[in-house]
Design an enzyme around this catalytic site. Structure first.
Site, mmCIF file in Angstrom:
data_model
loop_
_atom_site.group_PDB
_atom_site.id
_atom_site.type_symbol
_atom_site.label_atom_id
_atom_site.label_comp_id
_atom_site.label_asym_id
_atom_site.label_seq_id
_atom_site.Cartn_x
_atom_site.Cartn_y
_atom_site.Cartn_z
ATOM 1 N N PHE A 191 -31.633 0.257 -16.778
ATOM 2 C CA PHE A 191 -31.470 1.510 -18.110
ATOM 3 C C PHE A 191 -30.719 0.770 -19.407
ATOM 4 O O PHE A 191 -30.869 1.176 -19.963
ATOM 5 C CB PHE A 191 -30.905 2.651 -17.498
ATOM 6 C CG PHE A 191 -28.920 2.742 -17.419
ATOM 7 C CD1 PHE A 191 -28.643 3.352 -18.617
ATOM 8 C CD2 PHE A 191 -28.515 1.829 -16.455
ATOM 9 C CE1 PHE A 191 -26.618 2.368 -18.528
ATOM 10 C CE2 PHE A 191 -27.527 2.049 -15.948
ATOM 11 C CZ PHE A 191 -26.268 2.229 -17.167
ATOM 12 N N LYS A 228 -42.283 -1.996 -15.697
ATOM 13 C CA LYS A 228 -41.949 -0.930 -15.113
ATOM 14 C C LYS A 228 -40.153 -0.879 -15.750
ATOM 15 O O LYS A 228 -39.393 -1.444 -15.154
ATOM 16 C CB LYS A 228 -41.701 -0.663 -13.300
ATOM 17 C CG LYS A 228 -41.076 0.924 -13.504
ATOM 18 C CD LYS A 228 -40.576 1.077 -11.813
ATOM 19 C CE LYS A 228 -39.028 1.443 -11.617
ATOM 20 N NZ LYS A 228 -38.579 2.033 -12.165
ATOM 21 N N SER A 253 -29.604 -3.701 -10.415
ATOM 22 C CA SER A 253 -28.224 -3.838 -9.514
ATOM 23 C C SER A 253 -28.481 -4.432 -8.390
ATOM 24 O O SER A 253 -29.423 -5.114 -8.699
ATOM 25 C CB SER A 253 -27.662 -2.055 -9.063
ATOM 26 O OG SER A 253 -28.478 -2.020 -8.318
ATOM 27 N N CYS A 291 -23.810 -6.212 -18.796
ATOM 28 C CA CYS A 291 -23.230 -7.038 -17.023
ATOM 29 C C CYS A 291 -21.874 -7.497 -17.740
ATOM 30 O O CYS A 291 -21.825 -8.356 -16.387
ATOM 31 C CB CYS A 291 -24.605 -6.883 -16.765
ATOM 32 S SG CYS A 291 -25.822 -8.660 -17.892
HETATM 33 P P1 NAD Z 1 -30.494 -0.372 -10.891
HETATM 34 O O1 NAD Z 1 -30.297 -1.092 -9.305
HETATM 35 O O2 NAD Z 1 -29.863 1.499 -9.935
HETATM 36 O O3 NAD Z 1 -32.015 0.166 -11.075
HETATM 37 C C1 NAD Z 1 -32.941 -0.747 -12.074
HETATM 38 C C2 NAD Z 1 -34.388 -0.759 -11.309
HETATM 39 O O4 NAD Z 1 -34.863 -0.958 -9.804
HETATM 40 C C3 NAD Z 1 -35.016 0.843 -12.112
HETATM 41 O O5 NAD Z 1 -36.320 0.480 -13.020
HETATM 42 C C4 NAD Z 1 -35.082 1.811 -11.024
HETATM 43 O O6 NAD Z 1 -35.579 2.270 -11.115
HETATM 44 C C5 NAD Z 1 -35.430 0.505 -9.839
HETATM 45 N N1 NAD Z 1 -35.056 0.666 -8.574
HETATM 46 C C6 NAD Z 1 -33.973 1.076 -7.554
HETATM 47 N N2 NAD Z 1 -33.769 1.392 -6.676
HETATM 48 C C7 NAD Z 1 -34.817 0.270 -6.366
HETATM 49 C C8 NAD Z 1 -35.332 -0.377 -5.079
HETATM 50 N N3 NAD Z 1 -34.988 0.241 -3.746
HETATM 51 N N4 NAD Z 1 -36.489 -0.799 -5.329
HETATM 52 C C9 NAD Z 1 -37.464 -1.163 -6.020
HETATM 53 N N5 NAD Z 1 -36.599 -0.501 -7.495
HETATM 54 C C10 NAD Z 1 -36.008 -0.065 -7.295
HETATM 55 O O7 NAD Z 1 -29.952 0.113 -11.848
HETATM 56 P P2 NAD Z 1 -29.337 0.570 -13.282
HETATM 57 O O8 NAD Z 1 -28.358 1.194 -12.844
HETATM 58 O O9 NAD Z 1 -30.660 0.862 -13.928
HETATM 59 O O10 NAD Z 1 -28.810 -0.679 -13.869
HETATM 60 C C11 NAD Z 1 -27.638 -0.896 -13.512
HETATM 61 C C12 NAD Z 1 -27.045 -2.462 -13.521
HETATM 62 O O11 NAD Z 1 -28.400 -3.986 -13.617
HETATM 63 C C13 NAD Z 1 -26.294 -2.581 -13.333
HETATM 64 O O12 NAD Z 1 -25.869 -3.456 -11.685
HETATM 65 C C14 NAD Z 1 -25.860 -3.676 -14.193
HETATM 66 O O13 NAD Z 1 -24.491 -4.633 -13.617
HETATM 67 C C15 NAD Z 1 -27.193 -4.725 -13.805
HETATM 68 N N6 NAD Z 1 -27.380 -5.371 -15.044
HETATM 69 C C16 NAD Z 1 -27.303 -7.379 -14.728
HETATM 70 C C17 NAD Z 1 -27.600 -7.838 -15.624
HETATM 71 C C18 NAD Z 1 -27.986 -9.191 -15.264
HETATM 72 O O14 NAD Z 1 -28.387 -9.532 -16.296
HETATM 73 N N7 NAD Z 1 -26.822 -9.564 -14.353
HETATM 74 C C19 NAD Z 1 -27.764 -7.491 -16.971
HETATM 75 C C20 NAD Z 1 -28.562 -5.565 -16.940
HETATM 76 C C21 NAD Z 1 -27.977 -5.017 -16.128
#
Ligand code: NAD
Length: 503
Positions: free
Chosen positions: A148, A172, A225, A280
């Site tokens: 997000f 997505k 995440s 992040c």
């Molecule tokens: P999230 O993992 O909850 O969701 C990310 C995406 O994955 C969403 O589109 C969600 O619908 C989808 N998703 C969730 N569970 C899933 C599953 N089991 N299987 C497949 N798809 C699934 O993360 P969030 O809350 O949207 O974003 C925040 C996280 O992203 C934090 O942990 C942050 O550190 C990380 N992040 C990392 C970076 C990086 O460069 N490493 C950059 C930005 C954000």
């Protein structure tokens, strides 16, 4: 407003099925609905992308690149419209939202150099008349999943690189922040990108799980995440899909005794509270050597107290809300955990005061813990909110021990003017990205972006040449040149000149 899927060059207007409300986190108002697409709809999108791949991958490179140039221009021309979309549904402060769009403009500039970066290699004379060639070939359909917190940046990390190298894409967005991609997709549609080259599908994990066993899909990418990255790694591993999966983070910022203090405090505020700490590369653990610890704490708490919180569209405030009610509850839960663990809550951001008209927004104010022990939960887990923990260490080695004990290894920064500390930190910090006298160590798009350990679950990072490697494979050809007249192909003293003349 109905957020729509975009499949095979068309907006999908009629959606029958589940939907989630889309909220404005700044005031809690419902902006519209986000479709929760089904398994079959997800497969429809990959089918369209697979069909499009047949012609897109064969399109002459300059014609493909023309679309990337136009995409870049469309972003430049619609900068403010795109930034506003991020400030509305993700509630990133409008100034930061503009910065995010600008970063994607720079990524597109990098993507414009792809023709120079995908040139192959040839080796001649492996044997008589035999040579070898390597071409960077596209693989087919890639699917990407966004978090997000960076709706524009993650679009930039995936789509321009994937399609410029000849692949097609299904994307997505996060259902918490789909607006940027609605607007960006319309701009892409308007430049006339062929149908099926980029497709958008909204939904939850069902959409993603449909891709694991889909023969049309060559690889998956995620920024999200660590648990999501690990779940996708399993699905990709079982089915032999390429995987570029960036996970979560817990970043440290080390303060040495010679740190430039004004610069330091300004950078901790930007890093710790920018995007309401939902970044992040947020430096949420501040590790200060004992000589300077008290000074850092005093100045940081004072400066944090002055951080203003409010509607993300208000240019006069510093920090917007967090993404939703669940995130607010989780962050407040971590603040209570820190108190229960015995850390000193020097500044409590729970229930900050905001004007009445936005009181339904999801606000957490800047929060500072001091006297934090590296083994506390608040020091180890990703809080993903505006919470900063300050720890005391004796020296650079102590600081490095704390940094390297983290399970995640995204980024780490050091503030110092000493070249020994600088070089030691760059060499010994177990992270993917290091910053020196910067609070957010985000590399420029020419360079790879990504962590190590639990912050990177797939094999490739995003941006730079890593992205090119991910979206292509090194296809080799071994070529024996056969003389149609039956000769060996070796130049003959007797007839080579004569045959040339005769031809
Ligand atoms: P999230 O993992 O909850 O969701 C990310 C995406 O994955 C969403 O589109 C969600 O619908 C989808 N998703 C969730 N569970 C899933 C599953 N089991 N299987 C497949 N798809 C699934 O993360 P969030 O809350 O949207 O974003 C925040 C996280 O992203 C934090 O942990 C942050 O550190 C990380 N992040 C990392 C970076 C990086 O460069 N490493 C950059 C930005 C954000």
């Amino acid at each position: 407003m109905q957020v729509r899927n975009y499949i095979n060059g068309q907006w999908v207007d009629t959606f029958k099925g589940d939907a989630l409300p889309l909220l404005n986190p700044s005031n809690g108002e419902v902006l519209g609905d986000v479709p929760m697409s089904t398994f079959d709809q997800s497969r429809e999108a990959t089918f369209a992308a697979a069909e499009a791949f047949q012609t897109w991958s064969k399109l002459p490179l300059p014609k493909r690149m023309n679309f990337i140039f136009q995409m870049h221009q469309a972003m430049v021309d619609n900068h403010e419209l795109l930034a506003e979309s991020i400030a509305i549904d993700q509630a990133k402060h409008i100034a930061e939202a503009r910065g995010e769009v600008q970063r994607v403009v720079e990524i597109l500039q990098m993507a414009c150099t792809i023709p120079a970066l995908i040139q192959g290699e040839t080796i001649t004379g492996i044997a008589n008349n035999i040579h070898g060639r390597v071409t960077k070939a596209p693989l087919g359909v890639f699917c990407g999943v966004a978090p997000f917190n960076f709706p524009a940046l993650v679009f930039g990390w995936f789509i321009p690189f994937a399609i410029a190298t000849g692949n097609t894409f299904v994307y997505k967005p996060s259902s918490d922040s789909p607006l940027f991609m609605q607007r960006m997709m319309q701009l892409i549609h308007d430049i006339g990108l062929p149908a099926g080259v980029v497709n958008i599908i909204h939904g939850n994990r069902t959409v993603v799980e449909a891709w694991y066993e889909d023969d049309n899909v060559a690889g998956l990418c995620l920024v999200g995440s660590t648990p999501t990255a690990k779940a996708m790694a399993e699905g990709c591993g079982r089915n032999g899909k390429k995987a570029m999966l960036l996970g979560g983070a817990k970043n440290s910022l080390v303060v040495m005794e010679d740190a430039p203090m004004d610069l330091l405090i300004e950078n901790i505020l930007i890093s710790g509270y920018g995007s309401a700490g939902q970044r992040c590369l947020a430096s949420s653990n501040i590790i200060a050597v004992s000589e300077i610890y008290d000074d850092v704490v005093e100045r940081l708490v004072d400066a944090s107290r002055d951080v203003t919180v409010g509607d993300a569209m208000n240019p006069d405030i510093f920090m917007g809300p967090v993404i939703n009610a669940a995130a607010k509850k989780r962050i407040e839960g971590y603040i209570q955990t820190g108190v229960d663990e015995g850390a000193t809550l020097a500044l409590d951001g729970r229930n900050p005061s905001v004007p009445k008209n936005i009181s339904n927004g999801f606000y957490v104010g800047p929060t500072v813990f001091t006297d934090v022990n590296p083994e506390m939960v608040i020091a180890e887990e990703e809080i993903f909110g505006p919470v900063v923990s300050v720890m005391k260490v004796g020296c650079i080695n102590g600081a490095l021990r704390v940094v390297n004990a983290q399970k995640m290894g995204n980024g780490a920064c050091i503030f110092t003017q000493n070249s020994y500390y600088t070089e030691k930190f760059i060499e010994d910090a177990d992270v993917g990205m290091v910053g020196v006298n910067v609070g957010v160590c985000a590399p420029h798009p020419y360079l790879p972006f990504g962590g190590i350990k639990d912050s990177l679950v797939g094999n490739n990072k995003v941006q730079g040449k890593d992205a090119i490697d991910f979206f292509t494979h090194n296809k080799t050809a071994t070529i024996r040149v056969v003389d149609p007249e039956g000769g060996t192909g070796a130049a003959s003293k007797d007839n080579s000149v004569r045959s040339c003349v005769a031809n």
